[in-house]
Design a protein around this motif. Structure first.
Motif, PDB file in Angstrom:
ATOM      1  N   GLU A 259       0.830  -1.206   0.000  1.00  0.00           N
ATOM      2  CA  GLU A 259       0.000   0.000   0.000  1.00  0.00           C
ATOM      3  C   GLU A 259       0.865   1.257   0.000  1.00  0.00           C
ATOM      4  O   GLU A 259       0.570   2.228  -0.707  1.00  0.00           O
ATOM      5  CB  GLU A 259      -0.925  -0.002   1.214  1.00  0.00           C
ATOM      6  CG  GLU A 259      -1.841   1.218   1.253  1.00  0.00           C
ATOM      7  CD  GLU A 259      -2.858   1.169   2.377  1.00  0.00           C
ATOM      8  OE1 GLU A 259      -3.359   2.253   2.766  1.00  0.00           O
ATOM      9  OE2 GLU A 259      -3.161   0.048   2.855  1.00  0.00           O
ATOM     10  N   GLN A 260       1.941   1.245   0.792  1.00  0.00           N
ATOM     11  CA  GLN A 260       2.814   2.401   0.832  1.00  0.00           C
ATOM     12  C   GLN A 260       3.474   2.646  -0.522  1.00  0.00           C
ATOM     13  O   GLN A 260       3.594   3.794  -0.975  1.00  0.00           O
ATOM     14  CB  GLN A 260       3.893   2.208   1.907  1.00  0.00           C
ATOM     15  CG  GLN A 260       4.851   3.380   2.054  1.00  0.00           C
ATOM     16  CD  GLN A 260       4.146   4.681   2.407  1.00  0.00           C
ATOM     17  OE1 GLN A 260       3.136   4.673   3.131  1.00  0.00           O
ATOM     18  NE2 GLN A 260       4.625   5.800   1.884  1.00  0.00           N
ATOM     19  N   ALA A 261       3.883   1.561  -1.189  1.00  0.00           N
ATOM     20  CA  ALA A 261       4.488   1.694  -2.513  1.00  0.00           C
ATOM     21  C   ALA A 261       3.493   2.269  -3.506  1.00  0.00           C
ATOM     22  O   ALA A 261       3.847   3.102  -4.359  1.00  0.00           O
ATOM     23  CB  ALA A 261       4.995   0.334  -2.995  1.00  0.00           C
ATOM     24  N   LEU A 262       2.227   1.853  -3.386  1.00  0.00           N
ATOM     25  CA  LEU A 262       1.201   2.362  -4.296  1.00  0.00           C
ATOM     26  C   LEU A 262       0.932   3.838  -4.023  1.00  0.00           C
ATOM     27  O   LEU A 262       0.762   4.634  -4.950  1.00  0.00           O
ATOM     28  CB  LEU A 262      -0.076   1.540  -4.155  1.00  0.00           C
ATOM     29  CG  LEU A 262      -1.218   1.893  -5.112  1.00  0.00           C
ATOM     30  CD1 LEU A 262      -0.763   1.764  -6.568  1.00  0.00           C
ATOM     31  CD2 LEU A 262      -2.434   1.002  -4.853  1.00  0.00           C
ATOM     32  N   ARG A 263       0.893   4.220  -2.761  1.00  0.00           N
ATOM     33  CA  ARG A 263       0.668   5.628  -2.421  1.00  0.00           C
ATOM     34  C   ARG A 263       1.795   6.503  -3.001  1.00  0.00           C
ATOM     35  O   ARG A 263       1.532   7.604  -3.523  1.00  0.00           O
ATOM     36  CB  ARG A 263       0.607   5.798  -0.898  1.00  0.00           C
ATOM     37  CG  ARG A 263      -0.678   5.267  -0.255  1.00  0.00           C
ATOM     38  CD  ARG A 263      -0.700   5.476   1.250  1.00  0.00           C
ATOM     39  NE  ARG A 263      -1.894   4.941   1.854  1.00  0.00           N
ATOM     40  CZ  ARG A 263      -3.054   5.588   1.940  1.00  0.00           C
ATOM     41  NH1 ARG A 263      -3.159   6.836   1.442  1.00  0.00           N
ATOM     42  NH2 ARG A 263      -4.099   5.035   2.521  1.00  0.00           N
ATOM     43  N   GLU A 264       3.024   6.019  -2.895  1.00  0.00           N
ATOM     44  CA  GLU A 264       4.141   6.784  -3.436  1.00  0.00           C
ATOM     45  C   GLU A 264       4.044   6.886  -4.958  1.00  0.00           C
ATOM     46  O   GLU A 264       4.307   7.942  -5.544  1.00  0.00           O
ATOM     47  CB  GLU A 264       5.464   6.116  -3.048  1.00  0.00           C
ATOM     48  CG  GLU A 264       5.816   6.220  -1.573  1.00  0.00           C
ATOM     49  CD  GLU A 264       6.025   7.662  -1.140  1.00  0.00           C
ATOM     50  OE1 GLU A 264       6.616   8.438  -1.918  1.00  0.00           O
ATOM     51  OE2 GLU A 264       5.590   8.008  -0.020  1.00  0.00           O
ATOM     52  N   ALA A 265       3.667   5.774  -5.605  1.00  0.00           N
ATOM     53  CA  ALA A 265       3.564   5.775  -7.065  1.00  0.00           C
ATOM     54  C   ALA A 265       2.460   6.716  -7.541  1.00  0.00           C
ATOM     55  O   ALA A 265       2.583   7.363  -8.589  1.00  0.00           O
ATOM     56  CB  ALA A 265       3.305   4.356  -7.566  1.00  0.00           C
ATOM     57  N   LEU A 266       1.384   6.809  -6.773  1.00  0.00           N
ATOM     58  CA  LEU A 266       0.245   7.651  -7.168  1.00  0.00           C
ATOM     59  C   LEU A 266       0.587   9.141  -7.118  1.00  0.00           C
ATOM     60  O   LEU A 266      -0.129   9.952  -7.707  1.00  0.00           O
ATOM     61  CB  LEU A 266      -0.960   7.362  -6.261  1.00  0.00           C
ATOM     62  CG  LEU A 266      -1.685   6.043  -6.534  1.00  0.00           C
ATOM     63  CD1 LEU A 266      -2.675   5.731  -5.429  1.00  0.00           C
ATOM     64  CD2 LEU A 266      -2.387   6.085  -7.893  1.00  0.00           C
ATOM     65  N   LYS A 267       1.672   9.505  -6.460  1.00  0.00           N
ATOM     66  CA  LYS A 267       2.060  10.913  -6.387  1.00  0.00           C
ATOM     67  C   LYS A 267       2.549  11.439  -7.728  1.00  0.00           C
ATOM     68  O   LYS A 267       2.460  12.639  -8.009  1.00  0.00           O
ATOM     69  CB  LYS A 267       3.154  11.099  -5.329  1.00  0.00           C
ATOM     70  CG  LYS A 267       2.687  10.850  -3.900  1.00  0.00           C
ATOM     71  CD  LYS A 267       3.851  11.017  -2.921  1.00  0.00           C
ATOM     72  CE  LYS A 267       3.406  10.746  -1.489  1.00  0.00           C
ATOM     73  NZ  LYS A 267       4.544  10.898  -0.527  1.00  0.00           N
ATOM     74  N   THR A 268       3.069  10.536  -8.552  1.00  0.00           N
ATOM     75  CA  THR A 268       3.653  10.978  -9.826  1.00  0.00           C
ATOM     76  C   THR A 268       3.064  10.276 -11.044  1.00  0.00           C
ATOM     77  O   THR A 268       3.411  10.623 -12.173  1.00  0.00           O
ATOM     78  CB  THR A 268       5.184  10.733  -9.817  1.00  0.00           C
ATOM     79  OG1 THR A 268       5.440   9.338  -9.568  1.00  0.00           O
ATOM     80  CG2 THR A 268       5.859  11.573  -8.735  1.00  0.00           C
ATOM     81  N   ARG A 269       2.206   9.289 -10.832  1.00  0.00           N
ATOM     82  CA  ARG A 269       1.670   8.517 -11.954  1.00  0.00           C
ATOM     83  C   ARG A 269       0.144   8.472 -11.904  1.00  0.00           C
ATOM     84  O   ARG A 269      -0.450   8.710 -10.857  1.00  0.00           O
ATOM     85  CB  ARG A 269       2.213   7.078 -11.947  1.00  0.00           C
ATOM     86  CG  ARG A 269       3.714   6.982 -12.125  1.00  0.00           C
ATOM     87  CD  ARG A 269       4.139   5.519 -12.025  1.00  0.00           C
ATOM     88  NE  ARG A 269       5.563   5.323 -12.236  1.00  0.00           N
ATOM     89  CZ  ARG A 269       6.477   5.450 -11.300  1.00  0.00           C
ATOM     90  NH1 ARG A 269       6.119   5.768 -10.060  1.00  0.00           N
ATOM     91  NH2 ARG A 269       7.752   5.257 -11.576  1.00  0.00           N
TER      92      ARG A 269
END
Length: 298
Positions: A259-269
């Motif tokens: 979930e944390q990885a997805l949250r980080e990815a959603l910041k730029t993608r």
């Protein structure tokens, strides 16, 4: 380009190349493109140009490939060696090797002997003391492994599963605990049935990828769980060359980490791209990551 002149001397190293080097006597195993003709190596072109004897799994395919790249036959003929070749065909190739000739053996597509004919020829050539030289190049299962989004540090290539269902399920059962990514080739006619059996035997939640027609016009790569792939392709007719890749039975990743990885990815993608990237990184279903992304954004 100079005319090809076969070697006649037992002691000669045959076939002078244009750069001043010579092509060694022996059996050269030439890897050929999976589809895109430009994927052939410069060395493979040199070997095909300068070999005394050309041998091919499919003579028409090799003739077409040589024509595309402007390599003349120069008086040579292409000898067939395939699944139905017997001792007579093998002896003809071995006799050329005994005469100190350079022999180029080309696959129809990919690397010779990998789920393809030629093992008996190579084994006999080695047994007689002839040189056997690899001319590396494309390989369908390696190409598929690099784009599947599954772990590449350890893998098991198991070739084609049996065509009969009972034998196929036993085959899969023996591979259930194979470490790393499991890689199979399959006929397009049996891919749906194999996916269904794999989902039932290995686990529907295993991450998987189906690669079809790699490097060709209709190249397609599907990444999902085994169960989702089996469901989506159950009634879909397929065409072309198929590589099926299945993730190993491992401890699932920490949901909090995912979930944390997805949250980080959603910041730029975008949601779609973020879900795809994180799914590939953790070997999870893209669809599940997409749904998680919707929940995060709501």
């Amino acid at each position: 380009m100079q005319k090809h002149v076969p070697s006649k001397s037992r002691n000669a190293v045959v076939s002078k190349a244009s750069d001043g080097e010579v092509l060694d006597a022996g059996l050269h195993l030439v890897s050929t493109p999976l589809g895109n003709a430009r994927d052939i190596t410069l060395r493979a072109l040199d070997v095909l140009r300068d070999a005394d004897l050309l041998v091919a799994e499919d003579t028409r395919s090799l003739r077409r490939l040589m024509s595309i790249h402007g390599i003349p036959l120069a008086g040579r003929r292409i000898k067939a060696y395939h699944d139905h070749s017997g001792d007579r065909d093998r002896k003809a190739v071995l006799e050329a090797l005994r005469q100190n000739a350079s022999v180029a053996y080309a696959s129809e597509a990919g690397t010779p002997l990998v789920a393809d004919p030629g093992h008996a020829l190579v084994r006999t050539a080695i047994g007689e003391g002839h040189r056997v030289l690899p001319v590396p190049g494309p390989s369908a299962f390696v190409a598929a492994l690099t784009v599947a989004g599954l772990p590449c540090d350890r893998f098991a290539f198991a070739g084609f599963p049996p065509s009969r269902r009972r034998a196929r399920r036993r085959f899969l059962e023996r591979l259930a605990d194979a470490p790393g990514t499991l890689i199979l080739y399959e006929s397009p006619r049996r891919t749906g049935a194999t996916l269904q059996d794999a989902a039932e035997v290995l686990g529907a939640d295993r991450p998987a990828a189906l690669c079809r027609e790699l490097t060709k016009k209709f190249e397609e790569i599907r990444r999902d769980t085994l169960g989702a792939l089996a469901e989506s392709l159950a009634d879909m007719p397929l065409k072309g060359e198929i590589v099926l890749l299945i993730g190993s039975r491992e401890t699932p990743p920490d949901p909090a980490e995912v979930e944390q990885a997805l949250r980080e990815a959603l910041k730029t993608r975008t949601l779609r791209d973020a879900a795809s990237d994180v799914a590939s990184r953790f070997g999870l279903s893209r669809r599940d990551l997409y749904q998680l992304g919707i929940k995060i954004g709501s």
